[in-house]
Design a protein around this motif. Structure first.
Motif, PDB file in Angstrom:
ATOM      1  N   ALA B  67       0.662  -1.300   0.080  1.00  0.00           N
ATOM      2  CA  ALA B  67      -0.104  -0.489   0.264  1.00  0.00           C
ATOM      3  C   ALA B  67       0.778   1.250   0.304  1.00  0.00           C
ATOM      4  O   ALA B  67       0.395   2.311  -0.636  1.00  0.00           O
ATOM      5  N   GLN B  68       1.533   1.383   0.445  1.00  0.00           N
ATOM      6  CA  GLN B  68       2.647   2.598   0.754  1.00  0.00           C
ATOM      7  C   GLN B  68       3.588   2.520  -0.641  1.00  0.00           C
ATOM      8  O   GLN B  68       3.503   3.925  -1.081  1.00  0.00           O
ATOM      9  N   SER B  69       3.406   1.051  -0.939  1.00  0.00           N
ATOM     10  CA  SER B  69       4.348   1.652  -2.387  1.00  0.00           C
ATOM     11  C   SER B  69       3.903   2.316  -3.712  1.00  0.00           C
ATOM     12  O   SER B  69       4.210   3.043  -4.370  1.00  0.00           O
ATOM     13  N   LEU B  70       2.176   1.776  -3.163  1.00  0.00           N
ATOM     14  CA  LEU B  70       1.567   2.835  -4.317  1.00  0.00           C
ATOM     15  C   LEU B  70       1.257   3.956  -4.031  1.00  0.00           C
ATOM     16  O   LEU B  70       0.719   5.151  -5.273  1.00  0.00           O
ATOM     17  N   LYS B  71       1.229   4.657  -2.409  1.00  0.00           N
ATOM     18  CA  LYS B  71       0.618   5.716  -2.224  1.00  0.00           C
ATOM     19  C   LYS B  71       2.014   6.434  -3.241  1.00  0.00           C
ATOM     20  O   LYS B  71       1.794   7.413  -3.483  1.00  0.00           O
ATOM     21  N   VAL B  72       3.026   5.920  -2.639  1.00  0.00           N
ATOM     22  CA  VAL B  72       4.299   6.845  -3.106  1.00  0.00           C
ATOM     23  C   VAL B  72       4.048   7.209  -5.046  1.00  0.00           C
ATOM     24  O   VAL B  72       4.049   7.982  -5.836  1.00  0.00           O
ATOM     25  N   ALA B  73       3.577   6.079  -5.510  1.00  0.00           N
ATOM     26  CA  ALA B  73       3.944   5.810  -6.975  1.00  0.00           C
ATOM     27  C   ALA B  73       2.825   6.258  -7.702  1.00  0.00           C
ATOM     28  O   ALA B  73       2.698   7.352  -8.051  1.00  0.00           O
TER      29      ALA B  73
END
Lengths: 127, 862
Positions: B67-73
């Protein structure tokens, strides 16, 4: 204040009730739809300011729904709000012109700011 | 950053070229720019959280990492979209670069072993050690001892890993479970309980694939439809790396037609609050957990128990320990009763020690198939559960099993009425490397001893407040760092272990599930400390020495120190590894020099690179470029010239555009006038008297954060810019360490009106800066703003109010800007906070009154 006309699309009833209650308190005019086809029907009937769209729904998924919304109302901002942290959906959704991509859970304030951003951005781009 | 500032200045100072943009285009552009900056902040913030997690090891699980990597993306993609709108056709290439990076991230996070596509059911007769990937270790090891050693094991079959995947994929449960983990928090027991409930409901509702149900029915028929024990045999469970001791469910006495329900229940235990705590704390990937299930004929045990082929707490390599209770062996493993124990020399097969416990309960299989708890009365309480001959037979079998696996074993057994020994389970035994030592004779802490001679279950020593856990509510209230005190060593308590400093229970065994988990988490534990509940009640702090079996009153540093050297360092976990590899596509910054020919989209290798690129180009598009808004920057003059500059985008000023300065009287923008009024209405008395601590905190922060160093502040020249229109004003200001945006529109149509305030930074530490942001947030909320505070950043908006209310709001923002900027230094002092708050509220009321309106009438949008 002119109310923001908001369409909430999600197959999860709890989500729809919780968020529409919170947004109504914020003086938004909330319409709910629990599937893609239903959302398209609502969009045909009413001129919305913004759509919040879930991705994983039976019948028609969010991406397909987004594609059809964009075909029917190209400048209607759509915010994707999903519980599936899926990179493909992010890319597809943004490529299709979603205004933004948010992950559940999201705070009411954060979502509401995003809604206002979307509405404002649309009116600015139009002028 | 430097280049960005340079272009900003070039824009401000260039006088020629009046090729004007329309006001609308400019507003749209600045709106896109604002959204770009906001997305940038968010992406960098999430990125920082992820990096911090790798340092501190505080990872929440793979769903969280994803979820966090997708938020950055998502943030970075938003930046790309905004930049492309600011300058159509110039940066479209970024999307492809972005998509490639995101695809690589996805591959990194999904690097899973190929799914097996074997049979859905494997029969015990066909299971060997090599079947482990399909059957899990519990069933594989049973199959192995049966075929290799001819040891008696229950008849049965395994529902395989392939069956698990079929079920998860066919019903889309895998997706749904990931979704539920993502949308529920996993931070405390309460959230985990809610998650457990949702996942269990989802699993209950999912129909079994028909071919799986048929296979189960056929397998049961083949065995003659006996009562079954349905047990977890999760992949990785019972391994040396992670025991998962007692985390998963076993269903006993299951009738074959109820098997599908029992199967679902065992699967659901993979996601119980207890198991999830364990998974997350061990850094295991929750999306890689696979649960094969063992279905075995129930054994009608006269007695049962556990055999350890070594002493679990180290030392005494020659001893085999047999624990036994009357009835089914569950009472030993779940710690609910005292057990008899025999200690037997593995070489001579001589009984070295024998302890008959007082047994109060036993578990029996009732005729209807259910498992019941019975009270044990009279002489039976003290009667040995098994004969010495049986103990020796068990020891021999246990020794053979250890020899076969060449590793110490933890073996669960049952003895039927006809005297047959059946092995129910065997698994590698984690033996503590550190021997148990009695307290040294010259123990200076001895006068403080509360209890001694308790059974050491996990080495080390720690102190903390005693917290008694009896009920489920107690579990929810358990404070971090407390000594967990309980009557029985229930496996459910393991959910609290990551937060406990030590564990003490009256009943249970040093080799039970809870002891096992304490050792894995490195928490000192005493299990089998009779009288502890009474002796420790009313006592506040104790020190528990899990190596010597002693509990002391108060904090005993020497004990803790002596035990400390024994801690083993934590190994990197699956989740931290995944986090670290996905971060290689996110955080390294390769584009360092904007002047370099390499500063271009196709050289972006990470999301950070793209963010940097977009930020730099966004600034350039905003303030440079051939086409610019009407009018250029003029310096504001009110009696004297000031460090404020003004850009008119149309209708915001009167008088000549050619002057290099502009006086306040020539500003026509009602919004700027209101803002200015707020900024100047009350004389600012200067920074608060600095307390030494606050000042040091400022210096430390500045030293740690290069962006806050004085050099960076000077690069901006401490100048602030007003961008104004007739009914519009945007103030971008920077005072020392503070960044601030105030923007507002106040016209005749309330629908268009708004006031916006963004504030971030400060010189003091985060605690003080956060306290200041909250103070400002409280005041703004009183006046109808919707406010969000994250760390030291504050975002506030007021929308859809009357012209007057919008002007008032701007005045208030101006006041707050001037009066709150340096008070972060004193924000550790609650009295100072209260004092400032009162003063601000009074000043604001006066200000509102001066503007000719009732105080506090800015109407709320909600």
């Amino acid at each position: 204040m002119k109310k923001i006309r908001l369409l909430l699309v999600d197959d999860e009833k709890d989500f729809l009730t919780a968020y529409s209650r919170r947004f109504i308190r914020r003086n938004a005019e909330v319409t709910i739809a629990s599937s893609g086809p239903e959302a398209l029907d609502r969009i045909g009937e009413t001129d919305f300011d913004v759509v919040i769209l879930d991705v994983m729904m039976p019948e028609m998924n969010g991406i397909e729904t987004l594609r059809r919304i964009k075909a029917a109302a190209p400048d209607l901002p759509v915010i994707i709000l999903t519980g599936h942290a899926d990179h493909k959906t992010l890319i597809q959704g943004m490529d299709m012109g979603a205004f933004d991509f948010l992950l559940k859970p999201v705070g009411t304030d954060e979502l509401f700011f995003k809604v206002m951003d979307a509405v404002k951005s649309r009116s600015r781009t139009r002028s | 950053m430097k280049t960005a500032i340079k272009t900003f200045f070039n824009f401000i100072h260039r006088q020629q070229d009046r090729d004007a943009e329309t006001r609308g285009t400019f507003l749209a552009k600045s709106e896109n720019f604002r959204l770009l900056l906001a997305a940038n902040n968010k992406a960098l913030e999430t990125m920082a959280e992820m990096q911090e997690a790798t340092r501190s090891g505080s990872v929440l699980g793979i769903a969280h990492v994803r979820a966090q990597s997708l938020k950055v993306a998502a943030g970075v993609r938003q930046m790309i979209e905004r930049l492309c709108r600011m300058a159509p056709g110039k940066y479209e290439e970024l999307r492809g670069v972005f998509n490639d990076i995101v695809q690589s991230m996805d591959q990194t996070l999904n690097a899973q072993a190929a799914r097996p596509t074997g049979p859905l059911i494997l029969y015990m007769a066909d299971i060997r050690a090599g079947s482990m990937p399909e059957t899990g270790s519990k069933m594989a090891l049973l199959g192995e001892v049966r075929s290799a050693l001819g040891v008696n094991v229950p008849d049965g079959f395994a529902v395989t890993a392939s069956a698990f995947h079929l079920f998860m994929e066919r019903t889309r449960l895998a997706d749904e479970i990931n979704r539920l983990i993502q949308i529920h928090g996993c931070r405390d027991l309460e959230e985990l309980r809610a998650l457990e409930e949702s996942i269990r409901r989802a699993i209950d509702l999912a129909p079994l694939p028909p071919e799986l149900e048929t296979a189960m029915r056929t397998a049961c028929e083949r065995m003659g439809d006996p009562l079954l024990a349905v047990r977890s045999s999760a992949l990785g469970e019972d391994s040396e790396r992670a025991s998962y001791a007692g985390q998963f469910l076993s269903k006993l006495g299951v009738r074959p037609r109820r098997l599908p329900d029992a199967y679902r229940a065992v699967l659901a235990s993979l996601y119980s609050a207890t198991a999830m705590t364990y998974t997350l704390n061990r850094g295991l990937r929750e999306d890689e957990m696979v649960m094969p299930v063992g279905c075995m004929e129930m054994v009608r045990a006269a007695a049962g128990g556990v055999a350890y082929t070594r002493f679990p707490m180290g030392n005494n390599g020659r001893r085999i320990v047999i624990n036994a209770v009357p009835g089914l062996p569950c009472a030993v493993v779940d710690g609910s009763s005292q057990a008899d124990s025999w200690v037997i020399d593995r070489k001579t097969m001589e009984v070295l020690d024998r302890e008959i416990a007082e047994k109060s309960v036993r578990y029996v299989l009732r005729s209807d198939g259910s498992v019941g708890k019975e009270k044990v009365y009279g002489e039976a309480c003290m009667a040995p559960a098994i004969s010495e001959t049986d103990a020796l037979r068990l020891a021999r079998t246990a020794a053979r099993i250890e020899e076969h696996f060449k590793h110490p074993q933890d073996i669960e057994w049952a003895l039927s009425r006809d005297g047959r020994i059946t092995i129910l389970q065997c698994r590698p035994l984690a033996v503590c490397r550190f021997p148990v030592s009695p307290p040294p004779d010259n123990d200076a802490d001895r006068p403080f001893t509360l209890l001694s001679g308790c059974i050491p279950a996990s080495p080390g020593a720690a102190s903390g407040y005693v917290f008694k856990v009896g009920t489920d509510d107690d579990m929810l209230r358990f404070p971090d760092g407390a000594v967990l005190l309980a009557r029985n060593a229930r496996p459910q308590l393991s959910a609290l272990l990551p937060r406990a400093s030590a564990l003490v229970t009256e009943y249970g065994s040093a080799a039970g599930h809870l002891a096992n988990v304490s050792r894995e988490f490195g928490i000192p534990a005493l299990i089998g400390a009779p009288g502890a509940m009474e002796r420790l009640s009313g006592v506040s702090i104790v020190t528990v020495n899990g190596s010597t079996g002693t509990i002391y009153l108060g904090h005993r540093q020497q004990q803790i120190h002596d035990a400390a050297e024994r801690n083993e360092p934590r190994k990197p976990t699956n989740v931290t590894q995944a986090l670290e590899s996905v971060l290689t596509f996110i955080s390294p910054l390769n584009l360092t020099d904007p002047e370099s020919p390499d500063f271009r989209p196709d050289r972006c290798r990470t999301l950070h690179d793209i963010a940097r690129f977009c930020h730099e180009k966004g600034v350039a598009e905003m303030f440079a470029g051939g086409r610019r808004p009407e009018g250029s920057a003029r310096r504001l003059k009110a009696g004297r010239t000031m460090q404020y500059w003004l850009v008119d985008i149309g209708g915001g000023t009167s008088g000549s555009d050619d002057d290099k300065t502009i006086s306040l009287e020539d500003v026509r923008s009602n919004v700027m006038q209101a803002l200015w009024k707020g900024m100047t209405a009350v004389q600012w008395e200067g920074p608060p008297p600095v307390c030494v601590k606050g000042f040091i905190s400022v210096l430390t922060s500045a030293a740690q954060n290069p962006a806050l160093s004085p050099g960076a502040a000077n690069a901006m020249g401490e100048r602030s810019y007003f961008i104004v229109g007739r009914n519009y004003c945007n103030l971008q200001s920077r005072f020392g360490f503070h960044f601030c945006t105030i923007e507002g529109f106040a016209g005749d149509d309330p629908n268009e009106n708004y006031a916006l305030f963004q504030f971030q930074g400060g010189g003091a530490d985060m605690l003080r800066r956060n306290a200041r942001a909250r103070l400002v947030a409280d005041i703004l909320e009183l006046h109808g703003f919707i406010v969000e505070v994250r760390d030291d950043a504050l975002f506030a908006r007021l929308e859809g109010v009357s012209r007057q209310a919008a002007e008032q709001a701007m005045a208030m923002l101006g006041y707050l800007l001037m009066h709150t900027r340096q008070i972060d230094m004193v924000m550790a002092d609650p009295e100072a906070i209260l004092r400032y708050r009162k003063r601000f509220e009074t000043d604001i009321e006066t200000l509102m009154a001066e503007m000719g309106h009732e105080p506090g009438t800015a109407r709320c949008a909600s």
